[in-house]
Design an enzyme around this catalytic site. Structure first.
Site, short mmCIF file in Angstrom:
data_model
loop_
_atom_site.label_atom_id
_atom_site.label_comp_id
_atom_site.label_asym_id
_atom_site.label_seq_id
_atom_site.Cartn_x
_atom_site.Cartn_y
_atom_site.Cartn_z
N GLY A 89 24.40 207.91 114.40
CA GLY A 89 24.30 206.51 114.02
C GLY A 89 25.15 206.04 112.87
N GLU A 131 23.52 214.31 114.99
CA GLU A 131 24.13 214.01 116.30
C GLU A 131 25.14 212.87 116.18
OE1 GLU A 131 20.70 212.78 118.55
OE2 GLU A 131 19.94 214.80 118.82
N PRO A 132 26.21 213.05 115.39
CA PRO A 132 27.14 211.94 115.21
C PRO A 132 28.07 211.77 116.41
CG PRO A 132 27.95 213.86 114.06
CD PRO A 132 26.64 214.26 114.67
N GLY A 133 28.32 210.54 116.79
CA GLY A 133 29.27 210.26 117.86
C GLY A 133 30.40 209.40 117.33
N ARG A 134 30.08 208.12 117.11
CA ARG A 134 31.08 207.14 116.67
C ARG A 134 31.86 207.59 115.43
NH1 ARG A 134 30.32 201.79 118.00
NH2 ARG A 134 28.11 202.25 118.30
N TYR A 161 29.04 193.57 123.47
CA TYR A 161 28.35 193.33 122.19
C TYR A 161 29.01 192.23 121.36
CZ TYR A 161 27.32 198.41 122.87
OH TYR A 161 26.99 199.66 123.33
N CYS A 217 38.26 188.89 136.35
CA CYS A 217 37.73 187.57 136.68
C CYS A 217 36.37 187.32 136.05
CB CYS A 217 37.65 187.42 138.19
SG CYS A 217 39.23 187.80 138.94
N GLU A 218 36.32 187.27 134.74
CA GLU A 218 35.11 186.99 133.97
C GLU A 218 35.56 186.27 132.70
OE1 GLU A 218 31.91 187.90 134.67
OE2 GLU A 218 32.34 189.23 136.36
N TYR A 259 33.11 205.12 122.52
CA TYR A 259 32.58 204.12 123.44
C TYR A 259 33.70 203.23 124.00
CZ TYR A 259 28.48 205.91 121.09
OH TYR A 259 27.55 206.75 120.57
C1 LIG Z 1 24.15 207.58 121.11
C2 LIG Z 1 23.36 208.63 120.48
C3 LIG Z 1 23.87 209.33 119.38
C4 LIG Z 1 25.20 209.00 118.74
O1 LIG Z 1 25.19 207.78 118.09
P1 LIG Z 1 26.44 207.33 117.19
O2 LIG Z 1 26.05 206.00 116.70
O3 LIG Z 1 27.62 207.28 118.10
O4 LIG Z 1 26.61 208.33 116.11
C5 LIG Z 1 23.12 210.36 118.87
N1 LIG Z 1 21.92 210.70 119.40
C6 LIG Z 1 21.39 210.03 120.46
C7 LIG Z 1 20.08 210.44 121.00
C8 LIG Z 1 22.08 208.98 121.02
O5 LIG Z 1 21.56 208.31 122.05
#
Ligand SMILES: *Cc1c(COP(=O)(O)O)cnc(C)c1O
Length: 417
Positions: free
Chosen positions: A240, A274-277, A317, A344-345, A372
Site C-alpha cells: 500500500g 507485500e509492496p507492489g506499486r 480512477y 470508442c469511449e 497497474y
Molecule cells: C494489491 C495488494 C497489495 C499491493 O498493494 P500496493 O498498493 O501495490 O503496494 C498487497 N497485498 C494485497 C493483499 C493486495 O491486494
C-alpha cells in the site's frame, strides 16, 4: 529513489538509452521498465527493514511480467499472489513457492489445491467459508495447510475508494472483532497450522497514520491470541505504500520502515510486507506516438496510439500520470491538450488539459506506469497489447512481444456447419 528517467540533451532517457531509440526499435505503444530502478527500490526497502526479521513478498499483480518476477526472485524476494495464474507465473519465473503468500477473497478449490501442491509458505484466509474448503482439500492431499487470517481492522486509509480495502464495508478479510473465535477454530483443526496474521488496508497510501493504526490493532490481537495459547510466526502488514504521480509527498522507504520497526520493537514475530506499486510504479513509462492533432473551440485533442485498454488507470480512477515529450529539441508554442486514445469511449483519455508543445508524429512518455499498467491492459476494441521492454544501463531487452491481431482471436471458433 533516484529517477531512472532523466532528460539529457533534450532527450528523455531510460537509464543510458533514449526513449526515442527504444521506440524506433520496438515501435509504440510500448512499456519501458528500468531494471536499476526496480532493484534499487527493492534493496532500499529491504535495507530499511533489516533491523528486524522480515520478508518482502512483492505483490505480483502490480507488474507480473516474468522478467520482473525473475529480477525479484534473484534478489531473494517472496511474492504475494492473488490467483492460481499469478502463482504459476512466480514458479515459471524461478520464484520460491515457500516464500509465497496466497491472498484473495474468492480462491477456488482448484487454486487452494494448487497452493498446497506446490507448497506455498502461507495461505491468507479471507472468509470462514474458505476454512472448511481448505480443511477438506488439505485432508484429501494428506497435508497440513500453513495459514494466516486476513483481518479487516476497520481503518480509513484516506485513499481512492476503489483502492480502500480495510473498511468494514469492504469485501476483504474478516471483521477483526471475530478473529479470536476464528483462530480458535483454526488452531483446533488437524489440517491447519496457524502461521501468521494478515491485513492490507489499501493502496497508494501517502499518510502512515492509518497504517500505524491498523498495525496497532493487529498487534493487540496477536497478544490476545498468545494469551489464548496461539503463537504466530509472522505478521503480514500488507502493501500500500504510495508513490509520487503528480505532487504527492509519500513517505520514503526509511520513514515507512521506521514506523513499522518502532511498532515491532521487542517483538519476536517476523514482519511480512507485500509492496507492489512502490517497487515498480516509478520504474516504468508508457511510450506513445501522436497520430494526429485535433484542435477545437472547447478542447484540443491530441490523438495518440495508446489508449485506455493499454493504460486503464486514468479511465478507471481518474488517475493522474505526468505526460512528457520524449524530445524537446525545437518546441513550438505550447497549448492545453487532452491526450486521448483511439478507443470508442469518452473515458478514453491518458491526461486532460496538459500544457504541451505537440506536433504529429511526436513521441510522448506517460510517466509512473510500471505498476497497474500492463497488468490491467485489455484487448478492448481488438487492440493488441503493447510490447514490454526492460532497460539495464545501456542494454535493452524485449520482455514481452507486441501481441498480434491473429493472437486476439486464436482461441475463438466459428459456428459448426
Ligand atoms: C494489491 C495488494 C497489495 C499491493 O498493494 P500496493 O498498493 O501495490 O503496494 C498487497 N497485498 C494485497 C493483499 C493486495 O491486494
Amino acid at each position: 529513489m533516484t529517477s531512472a528517467f532523466v532528460r539529457r540533451g533534450g532527450q528523455l532517457h531510460a537509464d543510458q538509452l533514449s526513449l526515442a531509440e527504444i521506440a524506433a526499435v520496438y515501435g509504440t505503444p510500448c512499456y519501458v521498465y528500468s531494471r536499476t530502478a526496480i532493484e534499487s527500490a527493492w534493496q532500499e526497502l529491504d535495507t530499511a527493514l533489516a533491523p528486524h526479521p522480515h520478508q518482502i513478498c512483492y505483490a505480483v499483480k502490480a507488474n507480473s511480467n516474468l522478467a520482473v518476477l525473475d529480477l525479484m526472485a534473484r534478489m531473494g524476494s517472496g511474492f504475494d499472489v492473488v490467483s492460481g495464474g499469478e502463482l504459476a507465473r512466480v514458479i515459471a519465473a524461478g520464484g520460491d513457492p515457500a516464500r509465497v503468500v496466497f491472498s484473495g477473497v474468492a480462491k477456488t478449490d482448484k487454486e487452494l489445491e494448487q497452493a498446497l501442491t506446490v507448497g506455498v509458505g502461507c495461505i491468507n484466509l479471507e472468509s470462514v467459508s474458505e476454512i472448511g474448503r481448505l480443511e477438506r482439500i488439505a485432508s484429501d492431499l494428506g497435508v497440513t495447510a500453513p495459514v494466516a487470517l486476513r483481518v479487516n481492522p476497520d481503518v480509513d486509509p484516506r485513499t481512492h475508494p476503489y483502492i480502500s480495502t480495510g473498511l468494514k464495508e469492504n469485501k476483504f478479510g474478516v471483521d477483526i472483532a471475530t478473529a479470536t473465535e476464528i483462530y480458535a477454530r483454526i488452531a483446533s483443526s488437524p489440517q491447519l497450522s496457524p502461521k501468521g496474521i494478515d491485513c492490507h488496508i489499501g493502496s497508494q497510501l501517502t499518510d502512515l497514520e492509518p497504517l500505524v493504526d491498523a498495525i496497532s490493532r493487529v498487534l493487540a490481537l496477536v497478544d490476545q491470541l498468545r494469551a489464548d495459547g496461539i503463537d504466530l510466526d509472522h505478521i503480514d502488514i500488507g502493501g500500500g505504500l504510495g508513490i509520487r504521480y503528480q505532487d504527492e509527498q509519500p513517505p520514503s522507504f526509511d520513514e515507512y520502515a521506521q514506523q513499522i520497526l518502532t511498532l515491532f520493537n521487542g517483538r519476536k514475530e517476523a514482519i511480512v510486507v507485500e509492496p507492489g506499486r512502490s517497487m515498480v510504479g516509478n520504474a516504468g513509462v508508457l511510450v506513445t506516438q501522436v497520430i494526429g492533432l485535433k484542435p477545437g473551440v472547447e478542447k484540443n485533442f491530441a490523438l495518440v496510439d495508446a489508449a485506455m485498454n493499454d493504460l486503464l488507470r486514468p479511465a478507471l480512477y481518474n488517475a493522474w500520470h505526468d505526460i512528457e515529450p520524449v524530445s524537446t529539441d525545437s518546441p513550438p508554442a505550447t497549448m492545453a491538450w487532452d491526450i486521448v486514445g483511439p478507443v470508442c469511449e469518452t473515458g478514453d483519455f491518458l491526461g486532460q488539459e496538459r500544457q504541451l508543445a505537440l506536433q504529429e508524429g511526436d513521441l510522448l512518455a506517460v510517466m509512473s506506469c510500471g505498476a497497474y499498467g500492463f497488468t490491467m491492459a485489455s484487448n478492448y476494441n481488438s487492440r493488441p497489447r503493447p510490447a514490454e521492454v526492460m532497460v539495464a544501463g545501456d542494454a535493452h531487452y524485449l520482455i514481452r512481444k507486441r501481441e498480434t491481431v491473429e493472437q486476439l482471436f486464436e482461441l475463438e471458433c466459428g459456428l459448426p456447419g
